[in-house]
Design a protein around this motif. Structure first.
Motif, PDB file in Angstrom:
ATOM      1  N   PRO A  42     -19.113  79.653  89.510  1.00 17.21           N
ATOM      2  CA  PRO A  42     -19.190  80.674  88.466  1.00 17.21           C
ATOM      3  C   PRO A  42     -20.187  80.316  87.370  1.00 17.21           C
ATOM      4  O   PRO A  42     -20.492  79.148  87.138  1.00 17.21           O
ATOM      5  N   HIS A  74     -18.270  86.430  97.075  1.00 17.91           N
ATOM      6  CA  HIS A  74     -17.340  85.673  96.233  1.00 17.91           C
ATOM      7  C   HIS A  74     -15.879  85.953  96.583  1.00 17.91           C
ATOM      8  O   HIS A  74     -15.014  85.120  96.310  1.00 17.91           O
ATOM      9  N   TYR A  80     -14.149  80.765  93.311  1.00 17.45           N
ATOM     10  CA  TYR A  80     -14.149  81.846  92.316  1.00 17.45           C
ATOM     11  C   TYR A  80     -12.743  82.348  92.005  1.00 17.45           C
ATOM     12  O   TYR A  80     -12.582  83.347  91.317  1.00 17.45           O
TER      13      TYR A  80
END
Length: 471
Positions: A42, A74, A80
């Motif tokens: 991220p 993602h 994530y």
């Protein structure tokens, strides 16, 4: 709109925070925006965001459009799962974590100043040598000076980190690492890599076996360089060649290919053979060189360590087989200065960090401040823009700024670029529609530099009031 601009606006909070809420209407309070992540994962780490009545701690991911979350895959990446807020320029698709839970989204489309975007476009698309070359003088002197301090320290740390990797490979042998990076520095810009490769193939532990004979040290280094691969008419290189063949068989040595070395546009004093002769003399004369460097307390004391005289052959040659008129017998002041800048100061800086000796790190910084700045094309061009370094510390900062920031258009991460972005003027407003659309034509509230009330025309006031926004 560029994603880098979105990062910049978030990090510096240069966006409208009025009635900040998710796309679902939950109020948002940014307690800490997090730290920019330059590695995989991220975009911002360790952020603290209050959403509704709950304070969340975790990561923030950014995209131009929320649908980019799926395009980048993602939703299948556990890295994530700790994203607590998805910040996007435009929300076009709800997104979810790998486990299926929805991720709150903040849309920035109507929160970033047109003026900021226009000025950023101007900076990164300029054809100048550096993006801000024509406006550099507009940044105040304190900002420029402090940023150069930061750049110089960052460059010094980068070099120290490279040395730390070599130190670990060499099992914490400071003398060996000193030898490698001293060799690299002697190679200059053109032959830095070959000189370091030579040092790695001819370790100091092997050279120490022949520390009583400069002739054998030269035979080892010249043989390993590949420069003894040929037919010679002069007696000295013939003897070196014969000695190396014996040492090669004895130690199972593998020389570098002669084609490793570069000669294009080199001055004779920088020819590989001449530099290797200087290296051989230096390691022969100065046993325990790093220990002496670590014990030094001043620039003259360090410089004296590199005052070595070459053997007789190199007093009349720059390379094998070609006589020259009076080559220098010693390392020149400029060569010693570059050795201290590129090898000694970073190594002392690292030594201070690893051994807890603040004196070593302080000496490294002091050496850089006492040394004259380098003279090269990049520094000359910086001087033409008005940034003239007064020491090697700042000339190193300018090299780092150019290579790591200007060349990569990292204007939004640069203090000088940040200062210039604050100075956009009203004249730029006419160009804004081309970047962010006509919908922004009268949105004065979102400008990073507010206008006086008398500068806002009646149509602008009417538009603001019609949208229910206080003027």
């Amino acid at each position: 709109m560029k994603e880098q601009l979105l990062h910049y606006a978030w990090r510096t909070r240069r966006f409208s925070s009025e009635n900040l809420a998710t796309t679902k209407g939950e109020p948002i309070e940014i307690l800490h925006p997090g730290h920019l992540n330059n590695d995989a994962g991220p975009d911002f780490l360790l952020a603290r965001i209050k959403i509704g009545d709950t304070v969340w701690a975790g990561q923030v991911e950014m995209h131009l459009r929320s649908s980019d979350w799926q395009k980048h895959g993602h939703q299948h990446d556990p890295a994530y799962d700790n994203v607590i807020l998805h910040v996007v320029y435009e929300d076009d698709l709800p997104v979810h974590r790998a486990g299926g839970s929805p991720i709150p989204c903040l849309e920035m489309k109507n929160r970033i100043s047109r003026r900021l975007a226009v000025h950023y476009e101007r900076l990164i698309h300029t054809e100048s040598w550096v993006p801000c070359a024509e406006r550099l003088s507009e940044a105040d002197e304190l900002t420029r000076s402090l940023w150069l301090d930061r750049m110089a320290t960052e460059r010094l740390q980068t070099k120290a980190d490279q040395m730390a990797e070599a130190l670990q490979l060499q099992e914490w042998d400071w003398e060996e690492v000193c030898f490698q990076f001293l060799s690299r520095s002697l190679g200059g810009k053109v032959n830095a890599e070959p000189m370091q490769m030579l040092a790695e193939r001819t370790p100091l532990s092997l050279i120490r076996k022949y520390r009583n004979s400069l002739f054998q040290v030269e035979a080892l280094l010249f043989g390993q360089s590949g420069l003894l691969d040929g037919d010679f008419e002069e007696e000295y290189p013939q003897r070196l060649q014969q000695e190396y063949r014996f040492l090669q068989r004895k130690h199972g040595l593998q020389p570098l290919p002669p084609t490793t070395w570069k000669y294009l546009r080199l001055r004779p004093a920088n020819f590989p053979a001449f530099r290797i002769a200087q290296l051989a003399t230096l390691v022969f004369r100065q046993t325990g060189l790093f220990s002496k460097i670590a014990a030094a307390r001043s620039l003259p004391e360090l410089a004296n360590l590199f005052e070595v005289k070459l053997s007789n052959y190199w007093r009349s040659h720059y390379t094998f087989g070609k006589k020259a008129v009076r080559p220098p017998r010693r390392l020149g002041e400029q060569a010693i200065r570059l050795i201290i800048i590129n090898a000694i100061a970073p190594l002392l800086f690292l030594y201070g960090q690893r051994q807890g000796g603040e004196k070593a790190s302080t000496l490294a910084l002091r050496l850089m401040e006492e040394l004259e700045p380098e003279a090269n094309n990049i520094i000359s061009r910086w001087s033409a823009t008005g940034l003239s370094p007064c020491s090697a510390f700042h000339s190193q900062g300018l090299l780092h700024l150019k290579q790591q920031y200007c060349n990569k258009s990292r204007c939004l991460e640069c203090a000088i670029g940040h200062a210039l972005l604050k100075q956009a003027d009203k004249a730029e407003e006419a160009e804004a529609a081309g970047f962010l659309g006509e919908a922004w034509a009268f949105d004065w509230r979102l400008l990073s530099v507010p206008f006086a009330p008398e500068e806002q025309n009646e149509s602008a006031m009417g538009c603001l009031m019609a949208e229910g926004r206080p003027a």
